[in-house]
Design a protein around this motif. Sequence first.
Motif, short mmCIF file in Angstrom:
data_model
loop_
_atom_site.label_atom_id
_atom_site.label_comp_id
_atom_site.label_asym_id
_atom_site.label_seq_id
_atom_site.Cartn_x
_atom_site.Cartn_y
_atom_site.Cartn_z
N ASN A 1 13.06 56.54 19.70
CA ASN A 1 12.86 57.99 19.66
C ASN A 1 13.87 58.67 18.74
OD1 ASN A 1 10.96 57.33 21.51
ND2 ASN A 1 11.49 58.93 22.98
N VAL B 1 6.82 67.36 22.39
CA VAL B 1 5.99 66.16 22.57
C VAL B 1 4.55 66.63 22.76
CG1 VAL B 1 5.48 64.22 24.10
CG2 VAL B 1 7.85 64.80 23.56
N ILE C 1 12.80 58.33 15.14
CA ILE C 1 11.74 59.29 14.76
C ILE C 1 12.36 60.65 14.44
CG2 ILE C 1 9.71 60.56 15.61
CD1 ILE C 1 9.03 58.02 17.29
N LEU D 1 2.48 70.92 8.00
CA LEU D 1 2.60 69.69 8.82
C LEU D 1 3.08 69.98 10.25
CD1 LEU D 1 4.21 67.32 6.17
CD2 LEU D 1 1.95 67.04 7.19
N ASN E 1 1.84 62.60 23.77
CA ASN E 1 2.84 61.52 23.82
C ASN E 1 3.62 61.33 22.52
OD1 ASN E 1 0.36 60.11 25.64
ND2 ASN E 1 2.38 60.26 26.57
N LYS E 2 3.29 62.10 21.50
CA LYS E 2 3.95 61.88 20.21
C LYS E 2 4.95 62.99 19.90
CE LYS E 2 -0.17 60.25 19.15
NZ LYS E 2 -1.46 60.46 18.57
N GLN E 3 5.94 62.59 19.11
CA GLN E 3 6.95 63.55 18.71
C GLN E 3 6.40 64.42 17.59
OE1 GLN E 3 10.39 63.41 20.18
NE2 GLN E 3 9.79 65.47 19.56
N LYS E 4 6.37 65.75 17.83
CA LYS E 4 5.89 66.69 16.80
C LYS E 4 6.94 67.78 16.64
CE LYS E 4 1.72 64.91 16.47
NZ LYS E 4 0.49 64.95 15.83
N ILE E 5 6.66 68.69 15.69
CA ILE E 5 7.60 69.81 15.52
C ILE E 5 6.87 71.15 15.54
CG2 ILE E 5 9.46 68.61 14.29
CD1 ILE E 5 8.10 69.68 11.64
N ILE F 1 14.22 60.64 11.12
CA ILE F 1 13.30 60.72 9.97
C ILE F 1 12.82 62.16 9.77
CG2 ILE F 1 11.02 60.00 9.10
CD1 ILE F 1 11.55 57.26 10.48
N TYR F 2 12.49 62.82 10.87
CA TYR F 2 12.10 64.24 10.77
C TYR F 2 13.23 65.05 10.13
CZ TYR F 2 7.63 64.72 13.28
OH TYR F 2 6.30 64.70 13.63
#
Lengths: 171, 308
Positions: free
Chosen positions: A25, A138, A28, A166, A141-145, A31-32
């Motif tokens: 996590n 989240v 991820i 994005l 289940n995915k990491q978003k912004i 990278i963001y």
Amino acid sequence: MKKQIYILLSIVFITLGADRPEETNAKIKAIYIYNFTKYIEWPESYRQGNFVIGIIGSNNTLINELNKMATVKTVGNQHLEIKNISPTSDVGCHIIYLLSDNSMQLAEVMEKNKNKSTLIITDKAGLATKGAGINFVVQENKQKIELNKSNIERYKLKVASSLVELAIQVK
Amino acid sequence: MKHVVKKLGMILMLLIASVVSAQEEDPLRVAISHLQKGSLDSAKMVIDQLITDPQAVKDGNVWYYRGFIYKSIYNKWEKKDKQSNSRMEALKAFKQSLAIDTTKVTIAENRKNIKYLTTTLYNDACTSLDSIDYKLGIETFELFKEYYMLIDSSQENFKQYNIKFLQALGSVYAKIFEDDKAVKSEIKEANKNKKAELLKLAVDAYSKIIILDPNNNSAYYNIGTLYYEHGANLIRQLDYGTDIPTLNDAQDNTFTLYRQSLPYLEKAYKIDPTRIQTLYGLYSIYYSLNELEKSNEFKRILDEIEKK
């Protein structure tokens, strides 16, 4: 002439990798964050010296991951520097990442940095409407912004439209 | 009278001589004689010639000795050869003898020899299970299976061999995965298809164990772990400079693998709710899926067990 059958030296149970799930996590998020440095433009005066990312809160896994990133990546000609800071710190940061346990300190951080060009990142639902430029959420289940363009521009930062597209846009 | 006796004696001697000579020329006896003297090449030559005779091929004894001669050649020169032709020739010959000769003694002898040779096949299959020779290991195990069934048709006994072999095979595939972590990213990209194939092979191996033994905890746990690790690796391998759409794709693929992993780890947990590795696996998956409530629950159980 009796031959014994080998006892197989097989691994009965495969072991999980040495990395803890927190590290995946953290990767991820790292990278963001590195992407933010590419899609957001800081004023000219911020393009010298180190590119400082200040972390408010305690998350050794994330700090280690960001430090790893700092050893292999730069922002233009600037070296990345990761600092663990307090909300009232005077350290000039390009990015301040307020970890979820410290979310209550958002107002303090905003006040302290109101005259600076700092991207404020948070990690708790709703904070993009309360002053954060980018908020990790989240979704499925995915990491978003979540991204609040005006909160970013308030600090004299320019955000690329491709990043806005994005992200989940918040006003 | 004396003259007649003398003549009869000579006839008798000639008769004996011709019988002896006929015996000496019996190719099977000649082959056995070579075998006893240790002249295996000569024994092989004679016995190979003999099985071209339409009458001899119907004789179970001929096949038995052919098997014995080839077994001796295998033992003498080809023991280290995992693809020994002589061993295969021996097995085929014993099998043929077993099919033709129904006398108790010969059946027992044939079975004893087949058992010995299948044991060497099993050992070779197992010792071939490494990242280079694993395909040979699988082929050899198939041969083992074919001949083992001739001497023991009990599915239960074979099942145990099968489970052990599949367990070892699965762990070989997993090891190849593990080794791949150290490979440079550009090679990893080229190996992507190979990795997907290996994952499938490993999952297939463990799935076969589940069919044979539906409560095999390690098989469930291993499949779950393989899916989870494969998913986590997709993220671990990313460069920090990866763009957001690629990161999102990687997250999609990763979470699909996490979802595939879950039922297997849940089943392993059902079979043994106290196993630390399973609990850690479930804690990790739920954490990675950002389902923190469930993740924390497994962490709590894990901590409780570790305190004991």
